[in-house]
Design a protein around this motif. Sequence first.
Motif, PDB file in Angstrom:
ATOM      1  N   ALA A 162     -52.513 -64.252  18.916  1.00  0.00           N
ATOM      2  CA  ALA A 162     -51.567 -63.504  18.091  1.00  0.00           C
ATOM      3  C   ALA A 162     -50.514 -62.874  18.992  1.00  0.00           C
ATOM      4  O   ALA A 162     -50.641 -62.907  20.220  1.00  0.00           O
ATOM      5  N   GLY A 163     -49.482 -62.292  18.370  1.00  0.00           N
ATOM      6  CA  GLY A 163     -48.351 -61.839  19.166  1.00  0.00           C
ATOM      7  C   GLY A 163     -47.825 -60.465  18.831  1.00  0.00           C
ATOM      8  O   GLY A 163     -46.611 -60.280  18.708  1.00  0.00           O
ATOM      9  N   ALA A 164     -48.719 -59.487  18.662  1.00  0.00           N
ATOM     10  CA  ALA A 164     -48.290 -58.110  18.438  1.00  0.00           C
ATOM     11  C   ALA A 164     -49.221 -57.170  19.188  1.00  0.00           C
ATOM     12  O   ALA A 164     -50.359 -57.528  19.514  1.00  0.00           O
ATOM     13  N   SER A 165     -48.750 -55.964  19.447  1.00  0.00           N
ATOM     14  CA  SER A 165     -49.511 -55.022  20.271  1.00  0.00           C
ATOM     15  C   SER A 165     -50.868 -54.686  19.666  1.00  0.00           C
ATOM     16  O   SER A 165     -51.823 -54.394  20.392  1.00  0.00           O
ATOM     17  N   GLN A 166     -50.991 -54.733  18.329  1.00  0.00           N
ATOM     18  CA  GLN A 166     -52.261 -54.372  17.691  1.00  0.00           C
ATOM     19  C   GLN A 166     -53.368 -55.388  17.956  1.00  0.00           C
ATOM     20  O   GLN A 166     -54.537 -55.106  17.700  1.00  0.00           O
ATOM     21  N   PHE A 167     -53.024 -56.559  18.443  1.00  0.00           N
ATOM     22  CA  PHE A 167     -54.034 -57.574  18.750  1.00  0.00           C
ATOM     23  C   PHE A 167     -54.435 -57.556  20.230  1.00  0.00           C
ATOM     24  O   PHE A 167     -55.252 -58.359  20.659  1.00  0.00           O
ATOM     25  N   VAL A 168     -53.861 -56.658  20.990  1.00  0.00           N
ATOM     26  CA  VAL A 168     -54.144 -56.578  22.422  1.00  0.00           C
ATOM     27  C   VAL A 168     -55.248 -55.559  22.642  1.00  0.00           C
ATOM     28  O   VAL A 168     -55.010 -54.348  22.628  1.00  0.00           O
ATOM     29  N   THR A 169     -56.461 -56.043  22.819  1.00  0.00           N
ATOM     30  CA  THR A 169     -57.618 -55.161  22.938  1.00  0.00           C
ATOM     31  C   THR A 169     -57.913 -54.834  24.407  1.00  0.00           C
ATOM     32  O   THR A 169     -57.221 -55.288  25.313  1.00  0.00           O
ATOM     33  N   ALA A 170     -58.957 -54.034  24.609  1.00  0.00           N
ATOM     34  CA  ALA A 170     -59.332 -53.638  25.961  1.00  0.00           C
ATOM     35  C   ALA A 170     -59.772 -54.854  26.769  1.00  0.00           C
ATOM     36  O   ALA A 170     -60.022 -55.926  26.228  1.00  0.00           O
ATOM     37  N   LYS A 171     -59.884 -54.683  28.054  1.00  0.00           N
ATOM     38  CA  LYS A 171     -60.098 -55.790  28.971  1.00  0.00           C
ATOM     39  C   LYS A 171     -61.296 -56.654  28.611  1.00  0.00           C
ATOM     40  O   LYS A 171     -62.390 -56.175  28.369  1.00  0.00           O
ATOM     41  N   GLY A 172     -61.060 -57.969  28.580  1.00  0.00           N
ATOM     42  CA  GLY A 172     -62.113 -58.926  28.320  1.00  0.00           C
ATOM     43  C   GLY A 172     -62.325 -59.849  29.505  1.00  0.00           C
ATOM     44  O   GLY A 172     -61.634 -59.760  30.526  1.00  0.00           O
ATOM     45  N   ILE A 173     -63.267 -60.768  29.357  1.00  0.00           N
ATOM     46  CA  ILE A 173     -63.562 -61.720  30.428  1.00  0.00           C
ATOM     47  C   ILE A 173     -62.378 -62.652  30.642  1.00  0.00           C
ATOM     48  O   ILE A 173     -61.625 -62.963  29.719  1.00  0.00           O
ATOM     49  N   LEU A 174     -62.192 -63.092  31.869  1.00  0.00           N
ATOM     50  CA  LEU A 174     -61.192 -64.090  32.258  1.00  0.00           C
ATOM     51  C   LEU A 174     -59.749 -63.601  32.134  1.00  0.00           C
ATOM     52  O   LEU A 174     -58.823 -64.401  32.226  1.00  0.00           O
ATOM     53  N   GLU A 175     -59.551 -62.300  31.945  1.00  0.00           N
ATOM     54  CA  GLU A 175     -58.202 -61.792  31.727  1.00  0.00           C
ATOM     55  C   GLU A 175     -57.586 -61.148  32.965  1.00  0.00           C
ATOM     56  O   GLU A 175     -56.448 -60.671  32.927  1.00  0.00           O
ATOM     57  N   ASP A 176     -58.300 -61.122  34.084  1.00  0.00           N
ATOM     58  CA  ASP A 176     -57.796 -60.440  35.267  1.00  0.00           C
ATOM     59  C   ASP A 176     -56.559 -61.117  35.849  1.00  0.00           C
ATOM     60  O   ASP A 176     -55.649 -60.453  36.353  1.00  0.00           O
ATOM     61  N   ALA A 177     -56.494 -62.455  35.777  1.00  0.00           N
ATOM     62  CA  ALA A 177     -55.310 -63.154  36.285  1.00  0.00           C
ATOM     63  C   ALA A 177     -54.087 -62.819  35.446  1.00  0.00           C
ATOM     64  O   ALA A 177     -52.974 -62.695  35.960  1.00  0.00           O
ATOM     65  N   GLY A 178     -54.296 -62.683  34.125  1.00  0.00           N
ATOM     66  CA  GLY A 178     -53.199 -62.264  33.262  1.00  0.00           C
ATOM     67  C   GLY A 178     -52.713 -60.873  33.606  1.00  0.00           C
ATOM     68  O   GLY A 178     -51.499 -60.603  33.630  1.00  0.00           O
ATOM     69  N   GLU A 179     -53.659 -59.967  33.887  1.00  0.00           N
ATOM     70  CA  GLU A 179     -53.271 -58.623  34.320  1.00  0.00           C
ATOM     71  C   GLU A 179     -52.479 -58.681  35.618  1.00  0.00           C
ATOM     72  O   GLU A 179     -51.504 -57.942  35.804  1.00  0.00           O
ATOM     73  N   PHE A 180     -52.885 -59.561  36.510  1.00  0.00           N
ATOM     74  CA  PHE A 180     -52.211 -59.686  37.800  1.00  0.00           C
ATOM     75  C   PHE A 180     -50.764 -60.134  37.629  1.00  0.00           C
ATOM     76  O   PHE A 180     -49.839 -59.482  38.125  1.00  0.00           O
TER      77      PHE A 180
END
Length: 490
Positions: A121-139
Amino acid sequence: MDTFAMHELRQEVDKKYVGFNPQSGKVKPVHIATGAFRIILGHSFTAEGIKKISYVMGAKGQIPKGNQLSEVIKYLADNNAVDMSEINEQEIGSFRWMLQKLLNTDNGVYGIDDHMLAYSAGASQFVTAKGILEDAGEFIGGIIKEYCPSLGEYIKTILTNNNDAISLIFEPVLDKGEVSPVGAVLRHTEIVAFENPNNSLKVYLNSLKDAGECLKFQLENHPNKLAQLRLFILFCCYELIRYMALLESFYCEGGFRPILLDFTNGKKGSVSQTSGLCYSQLHKAISRFYAWGFAQALNASGWNKEALLNVDVPLYDKNKQLNAKTKQELQSMWNIAQNNIAEMSDEDARLEAGMAINDMIAIEATSHPVNYMRKLGTEVGLLYPPTNFHTDKRFILADDILESLLRCCVTPNETVTSAELRNRLYERLGIVVGGTEEDATRLQSIGSIVYADADALARNFELFSGVLQQMNFAEQLPDGIMQIRFGGNK
């Protein structure tokens, strides 16, 4: 004899020198998206309403507590989100199944807890707290936020706009939940390379900035919000792959590795061979970096030549039981490394051990950084064949990632020649298509026999030009000059 756990060395290298953990062969673009969005927004959302109405049942048939149909209907009624006089329970049940499939289009929803889901999805309300495999995206989100802030701010703006089709479906419960700020420290600021960037890292960051700013202008003129976000995430995935391939140059004075795009329709020939060679050189560069990183970690832990000669075969996890075949294979690899180490200095011995550890991890661990890069590249349509089972790859691009990369090189209403496009593809993205002697020279840096000569590369560029014309991104003028442009009107 005592030994050490290779996964501990791997974690140390990733934390100190990489900035994320490329340790899974299950990464998907949606994981990169959620991580990048969270950092760019600066907060996450509990998505209470979204989770309740859209998660019906897990793969094994389990229904989370509180998500039974009767409880969901009561929740909707209590929040004035549904008029039961116009819809019945069966219709609500069917609608919920549709919502679950919609948000799991990219197969990133493994459960209802934040660490197990990444919504399509593409809105801020669908962006939840940190999940698995998401560290590269954070980087990569952190790098964009700091080094290409105009693009980051634009993505933040459109994420806070809830006018897309998916957000409108969830409108009655979209804001049911709580906002939580994310940590202020960006991942890249905690790794060694960014403490005192060398010239290679500066070139990478400048090229990312130029490409990102151009993409931002393009996104502003694109009519579809969700398509904009998809183009942005394809850009993020490409930059992550490029970053991994350049780690050697950031730390070990390794060379720059160009990427040759193959437009010969999958035919085996000199261009196809050279594109495949470019890919193999990228993953060799990643392996050399990790060998160096493991050597640094061994040094930090006090391992010298004598200690390495007397240590038992290292295991990925000392508590893991190995079958006899794997144990014998690892023992053989370690014995060869120790035989080589016997005649080396302490520094060279650690590097030799690092090379062996990298190869042994590829056997014993569930995934390897090269597998991670291959999986991500296959998922976004950067590599061919389009399945992760084929290890021999070349760079044949799907239309959407090609569009994303082209939009990094030409601004709206700008018209450029093919020569200028070639220069921008190389300078901003490290990409070679062919058409000039200079491209052949650039490919010589891959450090092996260059299969594609200038004539073959020229033909590849002609095919590339044809693809651009089919996509309505280029026009062949009467004098033989090709012009590339994107429209500027929404």
